[in-house]
Design a protein around this motif. Structure first.
Motif, PDB file in Angstrom:
ATOM      1  N   ALA A 242      85.983  43.848  37.984  1.00  0.00           N
ATOM      2  CA  ALA A 242      87.087  44.818  37.998  1.00  0.00           C
ATOM      3  C   ALA A 242      86.558  46.235  37.783  1.00  0.00           C
ATOM      4  CB  ALA A 242      88.122  44.456  36.937  1.00  0.00           C
ATOM      5  N   LEU A 243      85.598  46.391  36.882  1.00  0.00           N
ATOM      6  CA  LEU A 243      84.993  47.695  36.643  1.00  0.00           C
ATOM      7  C   LEU A 243      84.324  48.215  37.915  1.00  0.00           C
ATOM      8  CD1 LEU A 243      83.938  50.030  34.829  1.00  0.00           C
ATOM      9  CD2 LEU A 243      82.006  48.512  34.243  1.00  0.00           C
TER      10      LEU A 243
ATOM     11  N   THR B  32      85.729  51.509  39.902  1.00  0.00           N
ATOM     12  CA  THR B  32      84.813  52.638  40.058  1.00  0.00           C
ATOM     13  C   THR B  32      84.670  53.030  41.517  1.00  0.00           C
ATOM     14  OG1 THR B  32      83.590  51.950  38.091  1.00  0.00           O
ATOM     15  CG2 THR B  32      82.482  53.496  39.572  1.00  0.00           C
ATOM     16  N   VAL B  33      84.456  52.048  42.385  1.00  0.00           N
ATOM     17  CA  VAL B  33      84.292  52.340  43.810  1.00  0.00           C
ATOM     18  C   VAL B  33      85.579  52.935  44.389  1.00  0.00           C
ATOM     19  CG1 VAL B  33      83.949  51.283  46.089  1.00  0.00           C
ATOM     20  CG2 VAL B  33      82.430  50.696  44.191  1.00  0.00           C
ATOM     21  N   VAL B  34      86.723  52.425  43.987  1.00  0.00           N
ATOM     22  CA  VAL B  34      87.991  52.949  44.507  1.00  0.00           C
ATOM     23  C   VAL B  34      88.224  54.378  44.010  1.00  0.00           C
ATOM     24  CG1 VAL B  34      90.501  52.674  44.426  1.00  0.00           C
ATOM     25  CG2 VAL B  34      89.048  50.699  44.882  1.00  0.00           C
ATOM     26  N   VAL B  35      88.019  54.620  42.721  1.00  0.00           N
ATOM     27  CA  VAL B  35      88.242  55.964  42.165  1.00  0.00           C
ATOM     28  C   VAL B  35      87.307  56.976  42.826  1.00  0.00           C
ATOM     29  CG1 VAL B  35      87.993  57.365  40.062  1.00  0.00           C
ATOM     30  CG2 VAL B  35      89.224  55.195  39.981  1.00  0.00           C
ATOM     31  N   VAL B  36      86.031  56.648  42.932  1.00  0.00           N
ATOM     32  CA  VAL B  36      85.079  57.563  43.565  1.00  0.00           C
ATOM     33  C   VAL B  36      85.389  57.700  45.048  1.00  0.00           C
ATOM     34  CG1 VAL B  36      82.642  57.949  44.138  1.00  0.00           C
ATOM     35  CG2 VAL B  36      83.277  57.155  41.848  1.00  0.00           C
ATOM     36  N   GLY B  37      85.734  56.614  45.705  1.00  0.00           N
ATOM     37  CA  GLY B  37      86.043  56.666  47.128  1.00  0.00           C
ATOM     38  C   GLY B  37      87.246  57.532  47.451  1.00  0.00           C
ATOM     39  N   VAL B  38      88.282  57.427  46.650  1.00  0.00           N
ATOM     40  CA  VAL B  38      89.464  58.265  46.881  1.00  0.00           C
ATOM     41  C   VAL B  38      89.116  59.732  46.615  1.00  0.00           C
ATOM     42  CG1 VAL B  38      91.828  58.740  46.144  1.00  0.00           C
ATOM     43  CG2 VAL B  38      91.083  56.379  46.473  1.00  0.00           C
TER      44      VAL B  38
ATOM     45  N   SER C  82      81.037  55.250  36.327  1.00  0.00           N
ATOM     46  CA  SER C  82      79.707  54.888  36.838  1.00  0.00           C
ATOM     47  C   SER C  82      78.725  54.636  35.701  1.00  0.00           C
ATOM     48  CB  SER C  82      79.176  56.002  37.743  1.00  0.00           C
ATOM     49  OG  SER C  82      80.011  56.167  38.856  1.00  0.00           O
ATOM     50  N   ALA C  83      78.795  55.453  34.671  1.00  0.00           N
ATOM     51  CA  ALA C  83      77.903  55.258  33.520  1.00  0.00           C
ATOM     52  C   ALA C  83      78.199  53.948  32.805  1.00  0.00           C
ATOM     53  CB  ALA C  83      78.038  56.439  32.553  1.00  0.00           C
ATOM     54  N   VAL C  84      79.483  53.635  32.641  1.00  0.00           N
ATOM     55  CA  VAL C  84      79.856  52.369  31.999  1.00  0.00           C
ATOM     56  C   VAL C  84      79.366  51.197  32.843  1.00  0.00           C
ATOM     57  CG1 VAL C  84      81.814  50.913  31.334  1.00  0.00           C
ATOM     58  CG2 VAL C  84      81.804  53.335  30.729  1.00  0.00           C
ATOM     59  N   TRP C  85      79.509  51.291  34.157  1.00  0.00           N
ATOM     60  CA  TRP C  85      79.027  50.246  35.067  1.00  0.00           C
ATOM     61  C   TRP C  85      77.514  50.075  34.890  1.00  0.00           C
ATOM     62  CZ3 TRP C  85      80.064  50.539  41.075  1.00  0.00           C
ATOM     63  CH2 TRP C  85      79.434  49.469  41.724  1.00  0.00           C
ATOM     64  N   ALA C  86      76.782  51.192  34.877  1.00  0.00           N
ATOM     65  CA  ALA C  86      75.319  51.110  34.745  1.00  0.00           C
ATOM     66  C   ALA C  86      74.917  50.481  33.413  1.00  0.00           C
ATOM     67  CB  ALA C  86      74.710  52.505  34.878  1.00  0.00           C
ATOM     68  N   ILE C  87      75.589  50.861  32.345  1.00  0.00           N
ATOM     69  CA  ILE C  87      75.254  50.323  31.015  1.00  0.00           C
ATOM     70  C   ILE C  87      75.645  48.857  30.908  1.00  0.00           C
ATOM     71  CG2 ILE C  87      75.805  50.487  28.558  1.00  0.00           C
ATOM     72  CD1 ILE C  87      76.092  53.580  29.090  1.00  0.00           C
ATOM     73  N   ALA C  88      76.858  48.538  31.346  1.00  0.00           N
ATOM     74  CA  ALA C  88      77.344  47.158  31.233  1.00  0.00           C
ATOM     75  C   ALA C  88      76.578  46.197  32.138  1.00  0.00           C
ATOM     76  CB  ALA C  88      78.836  47.090  31.557  1.00  0.00           C
TER      77      ALA C  88
END
Length: 148
Positions: free
Chosen positions: A4-5, A9-15, A65-71
């Motif tokens: 889900a993260l 992330t991809v949707v928020v950045v894509g929009v 994106s940072a949370v994705w990278a860390i998680a």
């Protein structure tokens, strides 16, 4: 939950990329085709409206994106996410140093108080914005590639 993260992330950045692409290649060319007063008033209104929204969107995209990278530090594709986050940092720095100062001036202008070089300043903003859009597209592409 991690999936889900990634998707959010991809949707928020894509929009966000879509909005910024539209500003660069649709909205501003339309405004540039209008008479000077309408062009300048439209840019000032857009500067106020998007200037209030975009800081949250840029920072939110970077945080996601940072949370994705860390998680997902030990997952495949994390290097791409880190690169995307680095590009998002570049876009924020570009915004703060190059685009926001011009936007902050331009959003207060009216046909009665705009400076004589207002078109030159808007053209400079447009050039910086094209580069920022390219950086954002690259970040988005890296995030999308990290999903695979």
């Amino acid at each position: 939950m991690f999936s889900a993260l990634e998707v959010v992330t991809v949707v928020v950045v894509g929009v966000m990329v879509g909005v910024e692409f539209s500003v660069a290649f649709v909205v501003n060319p339309i405004l540039n085709g209008l008479p000077d007063d309408s062009n300048q008033l439209g840019r000032a209104h857009g500067g106020r409206m998007l200037g209030a929204l975009m800081p949250f969107w840029y920072v939110g995209s970077l945080v996601l994106s940072a949370v994705w990278a860390i998680a997902g530090w030990h997952r495949p594709g994390t290097g791409l996410v880190v690169l995307a986050a680095a590009l998002l940092i570049v876009s924020v720095i570009m915004s703060l140093l190059l685009l926001v100062p011009i936007n902050n001036r331009g959003k207060t202008w009216t046909p009665e108080n705009r400076p004589g070089d207002w078109k030159e300043q808007m053209n400079r903003w447009d050039r910086y914005h094209y580069v920022r859009v390219a950086v954002l597209i690259a970040a988005f592409a890296l995030l999308a590639a990290a999903l695979t």
